[in-house]
Design an enzyme around this catalytic site. Structure first.
Site, PDB file in Angstrom:
ATOM      1  N   PRO A   1       0.969  -1.356   0.083  1.00  0.00           N
ATOM      2  CA  PRO A   1       0.038   0.043  -0.197  1.00  0.00           C
ATOM      3  C   PRO A   1       0.803   1.311  -0.061  1.00  0.00           C
ATOM      4  CG  PRO A   1      -0.243  -0.830   2.170  1.00  0.00           C
ATOM      5  CD  PRO A   1       0.738  -2.004   1.378  1.00  0.00           C
ATOM      6  N   ASP A   2       0.358   2.372  -0.860  1.00  0.00           N
ATOM      7  CA  ASP A   2       0.971   3.596  -0.537  1.00  0.00           C
ATOM      8  C   ASP A   2       0.595   4.183   0.751  1.00  0.00           C
ATOM      9  OD1 ASP A   2      -0.857   5.481  -3.035  1.00  0.00           O
ATOM     10  OD2 ASP A   2      -1.218   4.654  -0.958  1.00  0.00           O
ATOM     11  N   PHE A   3       0.921   5.413   0.967  1.00  0.00           N
ATOM     12  CA  PHE A   3       0.530   6.025   2.522  1.00  0.00           C
ATOM     13  C   PHE A   3      -0.782   7.018   2.242  1.00  0.00           C
ATOM     14  CE2 PHE A   3       4.394   5.026   4.271  1.00  0.00           C
ATOM     15  CZ  PHE A   3       5.563   4.570   3.198  1.00  0.00           C
ATOM     16  N   ARG A   4      -0.985   7.575   1.108  1.00  0.00           N
ATOM     17  CA  ARG A   4      -2.077   8.390   1.363  1.00  0.00           C
ATOM     18  C   ARG A   4      -3.060   8.439   0.225  1.00  0.00           C
ATOM     19  NH1 ARG A   4       3.011  10.602   1.938  1.00  0.00           N
ATOM     20  NH2 ARG A   4       3.189  11.517   4.059  1.00  0.00           N
TER      21      ARG A   4
ATOM     22  N   GLN B   1      11.879   7.368  -2.865  1.00  0.00           N
ATOM     23  CA  GLN B   1      11.403   7.522  -1.459  1.00  0.00           C
ATOM     24  C   GLN B   1      11.068   6.321  -0.749  1.00  0.00           C
ATOM     25  OE1 GLN B   1       8.406  11.390  -1.182  1.00  0.00           O
ATOM     26  NE2 GLN B   1       8.480  10.443  -3.188  1.00  0.00           N
ATOM     27  N   ASN B   2      10.889   5.205  -1.562  1.00  0.00           N
ATOM     28  CA  ASN B   2      10.714   3.843  -1.136  1.00  0.00           C
ATOM     29  C   ASN B   2      11.811   2.930  -0.343  1.00  0.00           C
ATOM     30  OD1 ASN B   2       8.216   4.598  -2.531  1.00  0.00           O
ATOM     31  ND2 ASN B   2       8.724   3.467  -4.396  1.00  0.00           N
ATOM     32  N   ILE B   3      11.082   2.267   0.766  1.00  0.00           N
ATOM     33  CA  ILE B   3      12.099   1.625   1.446  1.00  0.00           C
ATOM     34  C   ILE B   3      11.983   0.123   1.279  1.00  0.00           C
ATOM     35  CG2 ILE B   3      11.896   3.413   3.277  1.00  0.00           C
ATOM     36  CD1 ILE B   3       9.695   1.743   4.571  1.00  0.00           C
ATOM     37  N   ASP B   4      11.133  -0.250   0.090  1.00  0.00           N
ATOM     38  CA  ASP B   4      11.035  -1.648  -0.207  1.00  0.00           C
ATOM     39  C   ASP B   4      12.132  -2.380  -0.951  1.00  0.00           C
ATOM     40  OD1 ASP B   4       8.401  -0.455  -2.355  1.00  0.00           O
ATOM     41  OD2 ASP B   4      10.524  -1.027  -2.863  1.00  0.00           O
TER      42      ASP B   4
ATOM     43  N   HIS C   1      14.954   7.820   1.787  1.00  0.00           N
ATOM     44  CA  HIS C   1      14.405   7.721   3.164  1.00  0.00           C
ATOM     45  C   HIS C   1      14.883   6.289   3.631  1.00  0.00           C
ATOM     46  CE1 HIS C   1      10.598  10.460   1.840  1.00  0.00           C
ATOM     47  NE2 HIS C   1      11.887  11.139   2.068  1.00  0.00           N
TER      48      HIS C   1
ATOM     49  N   CYS D   1      21.528   0.410  16.312  1.00  0.00           N
ATOM     50  CA  CYS D   1      20.731   0.776  17.797  1.00  0.00           C
ATOM     51  C   CYS D   1      20.521   2.300  17.417  1.00  0.00           C
ATOM     52  CB  CYS D   1      21.850   0.386  18.632  1.00  0.00           C
ATOM     53  SG  CYS D   1      21.489   1.309  20.112  1.00  0.00           S
TER      54      CYS D   1
ATOM     55  N   CYS E   1      19.603  -3.319  21.377  1.00  0.00           N
ATOM     56  CA  CYS E   1      20.944  -3.298  21.153  1.00  0.00           C
ATOM     57  C   CYS E   1      21.621  -4.460  22.108  1.00  0.00           C
ATOM     58  CB  CYS E   1      21.537  -1.863  21.772  1.00  0.00           C
ATOM     59  SG  CYS E   1      23.591  -1.937  21.526  1.00  0.00           S
TER      60      CYS E   1
ATOM     61  N   CYS F   1      24.233  -0.621  26.725  1.00  0.00           N
ATOM     62  CA  CYS F   1      23.647   0.154  26.002  1.00  0.00           C
ATOM     63  C   CYS F   1      22.023  -0.266  26.178  1.00  0.00           C
ATOM     64  CB  CYS F   1      23.834   0.172  24.678  1.00  0.00           C
ATOM     65  SG  CYS F   1      22.941   1.317  23.406  1.00  0.00           S
TER      66      CYS F   1
ATOM     67  N   GLY G   1       4.638   7.973  -9.388  1.00  0.00           N
ATOM     68  CA  GLY G   1       3.821   7.394  -8.127  1.00  0.00           C
ATOM     69  C   GLY G   1       4.220   8.179  -6.772  1.00  0.00           C
ATOM     70  N   THR G   2       4.144   9.398  -6.854  1.00  0.00           N
ATOM     71  CA  THR G   2       4.701  10.344  -5.645  1.00  0.00           C
ATOM     72  C   THR G   2       3.454  11.392  -5.498  1.00  0.00           C
ATOM     73  OG1 THR G   2       5.793  11.403  -4.259  1.00  0.00           O
ATOM     74  CG2 THR G   2       6.354  11.406  -6.850  1.00  0.00           C
TER      75      THR G   2
ATOM     76  N   CYS H   1       0.614   4.128 -13.145  1.00  0.00           N
ATOM     77  CA  CYS H   1       2.004   4.336 -13.841  1.00  0.00           C
ATOM     78  C   CYS H   1       2.548   3.300 -14.683  1.00  0.00           C
ATOM     79  CB  CYS H   1       2.962   4.518 -12.664  1.00  0.00           C
ATOM     80  SG  CYS H   1       3.220   3.368 -11.358  1.00  0.00           S
TER      81      CYS H   1
HETATM   82  N1  APR Z   1      -0.100   4.389 -10.434  1.00  0.00           N
HETATM   83  C1  APR Z   1       0.004   5.652 -10.367  1.00  0.00           C
HETATM   84  N2  APR Z   1      -0.272   6.680  -9.192  1.00  0.00           N
HETATM   85  C2  APR Z   1      -0.325   5.657  -8.041  1.00  0.00           C
HETATM   86  C3  APR Z   1      -0.418   4.531  -8.204  1.00  0.00           C
HETATM   87  C4  APR Z   1      -0.421   3.720  -9.310  1.00  0.00           C
HETATM   88  N3  APR Z   1      -0.438   2.393  -9.624  1.00  0.00           N
HETATM   89  N4  APR Z   1      -0.687   3.965  -6.864  1.00  0.00           N
HETATM   90  C5  APR Z   1      -0.709   5.263  -6.098  1.00  0.00           C
HETATM   91  N5  APR Z   1      -0.471   6.219  -6.830  1.00  0.00           N
HETATM   92  C6  APR Z   1      -0.220   7.617  -6.655  1.00  0.00           C
HETATM   93  C7  APR Z   1      -1.062   8.073  -5.498  1.00  0.00           C
HETATM   94  O1  APR Z   1      -2.339   8.645  -6.333  1.00  0.00           O
HETATM   95  C8  APR Z   1      -0.111   9.082  -4.729  1.00  0.00           C
HETATM   96  O2  APR Z   1      -0.209  10.422  -5.584  1.00  0.00           O
HETATM   97  O3  APR Z   1       1.217   7.698  -5.967  1.00  0.00           O
HETATM   98  C9  APR Z   1       0.785   8.685  -4.952  1.00  0.00           C
HETATM   99  C10 APR Z   1       1.606   8.032  -3.486  1.00  0.00           C
HETATM  100  O4  APR Z   1       1.759   9.360  -2.546  1.00  0.00           O
HETATM  101  P1  APR Z   1       2.086   8.877  -1.146  1.00  0.00           P
HETATM  102  O5  APR Z   1       1.147   7.642  -0.653  1.00  0.00           O
HETATM  103  O6  APR Z   1       2.130  10.221  -0.252  1.00  0.00           O
HETATM  104  O7  APR Z   1       3.450   8.295  -1.157  1.00  0.00           O
HETATM  105  P2  APR Z   1       4.706   8.975  -1.369  1.00  0.00           P
HETATM  106  O8  APR Z   1       4.498  10.269  -2.275  1.00  0.00           O
HETATM  107  O9  APR Z   1       5.915   7.964  -1.688  1.00  0.00           O
HETATM  108  O10 APR Z   1       5.047   9.515   0.256  1.00  0.00           O
HETATM  109  C11 APR Z   1       6.286  10.169   0.632  1.00  0.00           C
HETATM  110  O11 APR Z   1       5.653  10.105   2.865  1.00  0.00           O
HETATM  111  O12 APR Z   1       5.083   8.792   4.763  1.00  0.00           O
HETATM  112  C12 APR Z   1       6.305   9.390   3.983  1.00  0.00           C
HETATM  113  O13 APR Z   1       8.442   8.767   4.222  1.00  0.00           O
HETATM  114  C13 APR Z   1       7.062   8.311   3.408  1.00  0.00           C
HETATM  115  O14 APR Z   1       8.457   8.058   1.620  1.00  0.00           O
HETATM  116  C14 APR Z   1       7.054   8.249   2.276  1.00  0.00           C
HETATM  117  C15 APR Z   1       6.705   9.818   1.732  1.00  0.00           C
END
Ligand code: APR
Length: 280
Positions: free
Chosen positions: A45-48, A118-121, A138, A146, A170, A175, A211-212, A256
């Protein structure tokens, strides 16, 4: 700068025009900027995103606010919610997407100057993008340490703790600090690599942003570093940041993976992309 006199390198604001620009040989350095949106198709899942985003699904953790799960001061007092989440997010269970494969293909063709993620995966690494072409702004789950004495914690022991959902501490008796993966929490500085390499964004002939939401700074300021007159292409569900405000910005709104496939097809790279993706 009066942009109307800028030499337009794109015939029009389409992916076909971007492909022509790449095929023209004028493109030597491509800079790529990615967020969680390129891994949602991998099942992460993304974040928002409303409803499906991580921050909309953390009710069970009783957090003061969703982002607390990645906040260093909250973690010091209560590391449990993060470790509940870490069990679900820990790399290894997921597979790179066609978007990750496309970035690896750019690298294979010698066109990728730098990927800022920005991804950690770690899916970009899994897809075959060379480590020296990736800035994990990130951090990532690749290493852990630690948070007090900074001594690195062994990966195998980390895996045991995450799978058992036990909070690792740790190993130094003096520590006993909390151990955390090397992902950047809110309240922590970004890796030095980010500030050292972000100026490369201003040298790109072409910038791809995938994708951000461009909501978290300083990463979100990267697209502003791109030199005017050098196209920026957004592959995202919705328009974000300042994308679309420049005469040669290209908006490929939607999934994307679909936008990337369309660009690969216009480049005549679709077979190569599919083969690479199936073999990562
Ligand atoms: N194709 C295109 N766009 C997509 C898809 C997809 N399959 N899935 C999601 N998106 C879009 C969403 O519409 C959104 O605009 O990707 C974006 C994801 O945004 P966020 O969930 O905010 O993720 P990100 O931008 O990577 O967050 C940045 O926030 O919580 C911190 O450190 C964390 O690195 C993360 C940072």
């Amino acid at each position: 700068v009066d942009e109307s006199v800028q030499p337009q390198v794109l015939m029009d604001r389409s992916l076909e025009a971007v492909a022509d620009y790449i095929k023209s040989g004028q493109v030597k350095r491509i800079c790529v900027m990615t967020g969680a949106g390129i891994s949602t198709a991998a099942g992460i899942p993304d974040f928002r995103s409303p409803g499906t985003g991580l921050y909309a699904n953390l009710k069970r953790l009783n957090l003061p606010h969703a982002e607390a799960v990645f906040d260093i001061s909250y973690f010091r007092n209560n590391p449990d919610p993060f470790y509940v989440l870490a069990q679900e997010l820990y790399p290894g269970k997921f597979y790179p997407t066609i978007s990750h494969a496309f970035i690896a293909l750019l690298a294979r063709k010698g066109l990728l100057d730098m990927l800022f993620t920005q991804n950690i995966d770690c899916l970009e690494r899994r897809a075959g993008v060379p480590a020296d072409r990736i800035v994990e702004a990130h951090g990532s789950f690749a290493t852990q340490r630690c948070i007090d004495c900074k001594v690195e914690f062994p990966e195998d022991k980390m895996l045991e703790h995450i799978q058992a959902s036990r909070v690792p501490r740790c190993e130094d008796r003096e520590c006993r600090g909390l151990v955390k993966p090397d992902i950047v929490f809110f309240g922590e500085p970004l890796p030095r690599d980010f500030s050292a390499k972000s100026p490369r964004a201003s040298m790109a002939d072409l910038t791809l942003i995938l994708g951000t939401s461009l909501t978290v700074f300083p990463f979100a300021s990267l697209p502003e570093l791109v030199t005017r007159g050098k196209p920026r292409v957004l592959f995202n569900m919705e328009r974000v940041g300042s994308l679309g405000s420049r005469p040669d910005d290209v908006l490929a709104l939607g999934q994307c993976d679909e936008g990337v496939r369309k660009l690969a097809k216009a480049l005549g790279w679709d077979e190569e992309l599919d083969t690479l993706w199936r073999n990562v």
